[in-house]
Design an enzyme around this catalytic site. Structure first.
Site, mmCIF file in Angstrom:
data_model
loop_
_atom_site.group_PDB
_atom_site.id
_atom_site.type_symbol
_atom_site.label_atom_id
_atom_site.label_comp_id
_atom_site.label_asym_id
_atom_site.label_seq_id
_atom_site.Cartn_x
_atom_site.Cartn_y
_atom_site.Cartn_z
ATOM 1 N N LYS A 26 4.645 -4.274 5.953
ATOM 2 C CA LYS A 26 3.676 -3.344 5.368
ATOM 3 C C LYS A 26 4.265 -2.913 4.032
ATOM 4 C CE LYS A 26 -0.143 -0.890 5.838
ATOM 5 N NZ LYS A 26 -1.484 -1.500 5.879
ATOM 6 N N ASP A 30 2.277 -8.344 21.922
ATOM 7 C CA ASP A 30 1.344 -8.081 23.026
ATOM 8 C C ASP A 30 -0.026 -8.697 22.720
ATOM 9 O OD1 ASP A 30 3.074 -6.699 24.670
ATOM 10 O OD2 ASP A 30 1.662 -5.049 25.026
ATOM 11 N N ASP A 37 6.438 -5.451 18.414
ATOM 12 C CA ASP A 37 6.022 -4.951 19.724
ATOM 13 C C ASP A 37 4.513 -5.100 19.863
ATOM 14 O OD1 ASP A 37 6.142 -3.530 22.211
ATOM 15 O OD2 ASP A 37 5.393 -1.766 21.141
ATOM 16 N N ASP A 56 -1.603 -5.277 9.312
ATOM 17 C CA ASP A 56 -2.999 -5.108 9.737
ATOM 18 C C ASP A 56 -3.758 -6.427 9.608
ATOM 19 O OD1 ASP A 56 -2.566 -4.822 6.997
ATOM 20 O OD2 ASP A 56 -4.094 -3.287 6.697
ATOM 21 N N TYR A 92 12.328 2.484 16.284
ATOM 22 C CA TYR A 92 12.765 2.672 17.668
ATOM 23 C C TYR A 92 14.111 3.380 17.759
ATOM 24 C CZ TYR A 92 9.307 -0.185 20.170
ATOM 25 O OH TYR A 92 8.161 -0.669 20.744
#
Ligand code: IPM
Ligand code: MG
Length: 352
Positions: free
Chosen positions: A190, A250, A246, A222, A142
């Site tokens: 990851k 959600d 993020d 994942d 970001y």
């Protein structure tokens, strides 16, 4: 006690839902003898319209000078459909995070019995799920530099960076949350691909040695996305970097069937910001139908985390619970009669 609260209603339904939280806080203040001094300021699309800046200097100063910040939502469809817009409301959010040093986003995910049937998951999978996503909020892709386009405009790039200090700072909070809860910390990364993830893992593995009573496990993002919908009950505290957080937060927020009820806190170096996790819901703006409970519950988080008013926070959670039992709720969760946003706020303030 006296407390200075910066109020940033923002865009869309922001002003309507913030108003209900304010009512409830005033009622709590009366009951427990606190004086909340609210000062409003602009953020988001409305700030662009008014002064050309989505996080104006005046708003920044007010936040710095307050004990806590209560925030509604930002965003306006006129910007979503215009990728070329020079100034965007989201920049206000990122500027707020960076300038206030809001390094940790805390999103508790819990289920409400009366809403379980609204979950996209089977009740037996989701009933009793109760976990917290701790998302790093001021680093990673970001904010990393360099970012942009090549001269010929044919290539674009973003950079993901993390320092050990940034990781340690948020990890500390993750361990603290886990210690207060079920003592289980899941670190999502990851590390099979990303160098930043390997630094996360290395740092966490070292820190974990100091928290022998906390069970720490590491999973790839994942896989985490999959497990959150397969076995939401196995999680307690999920700790992760900015962009993974993020996305996963959600995903996590919808499995309870109660998006309109989930609050969040962004913990800062200077001050902390409390906001509902749903967005600005422009379709409902001005209609007095939006669910104010996530904002009211965010105010409860504010009392607890920033002002250390645990009993007062519990009083807010209790009255929210009772409003749901009494069916004094907005149309999104109503089974029978639906109440208006302002009616729900009045009821909460009157019954706290
Ligand atoms: C969030 C939002 C923001 C983010 C957007 C609006 C910039 O999705 O708070 O999760 O990506 O962080
Ligand atoms: Mg998001």
């Amino acid at each position: 006690m006296n407390y200075k609260i910066a109020v940033l209603p923002g865009d869309g339904i922001g002003p309507e839902i913030i108003e209900q939280a304010r009512k409830v806080l005033i009622a709590v203040g009366k009951k427990y003898n606190h004086q909340f001094k609210f000062t409003d300021a602009l953020v988001g699309a409305c700030a662009i319209d008014a002064v050309g800046d989505p996080f104006p200097e005046e708003t920044f100063r007010l936040c710095m000078d307050s004990d806590a910040v209560l925030f509604g939502a930002i965003g306006d469809p006129k910007y979503d459909n215009d990728p070329g817009a020079k100034v965007r409301p989201e920049q206000g959010l990122l500027a707020m995070r960076k300038k206030l040093g809001l390094y940790a986003n805390i999103r508790p995910v819990s289920t409400f019995k009366s809403l379980l049937h609204k979950s996209p998951l089977r009740t037996d999978l989701v009933e009793g799920a109760d976990f917290v996503v701790v998302r790093e909020l001021t680093g990673g892709i970001y904010f990393g530099e360099p970012r942009g386009r090549s001269e010929d405009q044919k290539k674009a790039y973003d950079t993901c960076t993390y320092t050990r200090e940034e990781i340690e700072r948020i990890a500390l909070l993750g361990f603290e949350y886990a210690a207060k809860r079920k003592k289980k910390l899941t670190v999502v990364d990851k590390a099979n691909i990303l160098a930043t993830s390997r630094l996360w893992r290395e740092t966490l593995q070292e820190m974990a040695k100091g928290y022998k009573d906390i069970e720490v496990d590491y999973i790839f993002v994942d896989n985490a996305a999959m497990q959150i919908i397969q076995w939401p009950k196995k999680f307690d505290v999920i700790l992760t970097e900015n962009m993974f957080g993020d996305i996963l937060s959600d995903e996590a927020s919808v499995i309870t069937g109660s998006l309109g009820l989930l609050p969040s806190a962004s913990i800062g170096i200077h001050t902390s910001v409390y906001e509902p996790i749903h967005g600005s819901y422009p379709q409902a703006a001005g209609k007095n139908i939006a669910n104010p409970l996530a904002t009211v519950l965010s105010a409860a988080m504010m009392l607890e985390i920033s002002l250390n008013l645990t009993g007062e926070a519990k009083a807010i959670r209790d009255v929210v619970e009772r409003s749901m039992q009494a069916g004094i709720v907005t149309t999104d969760i109503a089974e029978g009669k639906a109440y208006k946003t302002s009616e729900v706020g009045d009821w909460l303030a009157g019954n706290v």
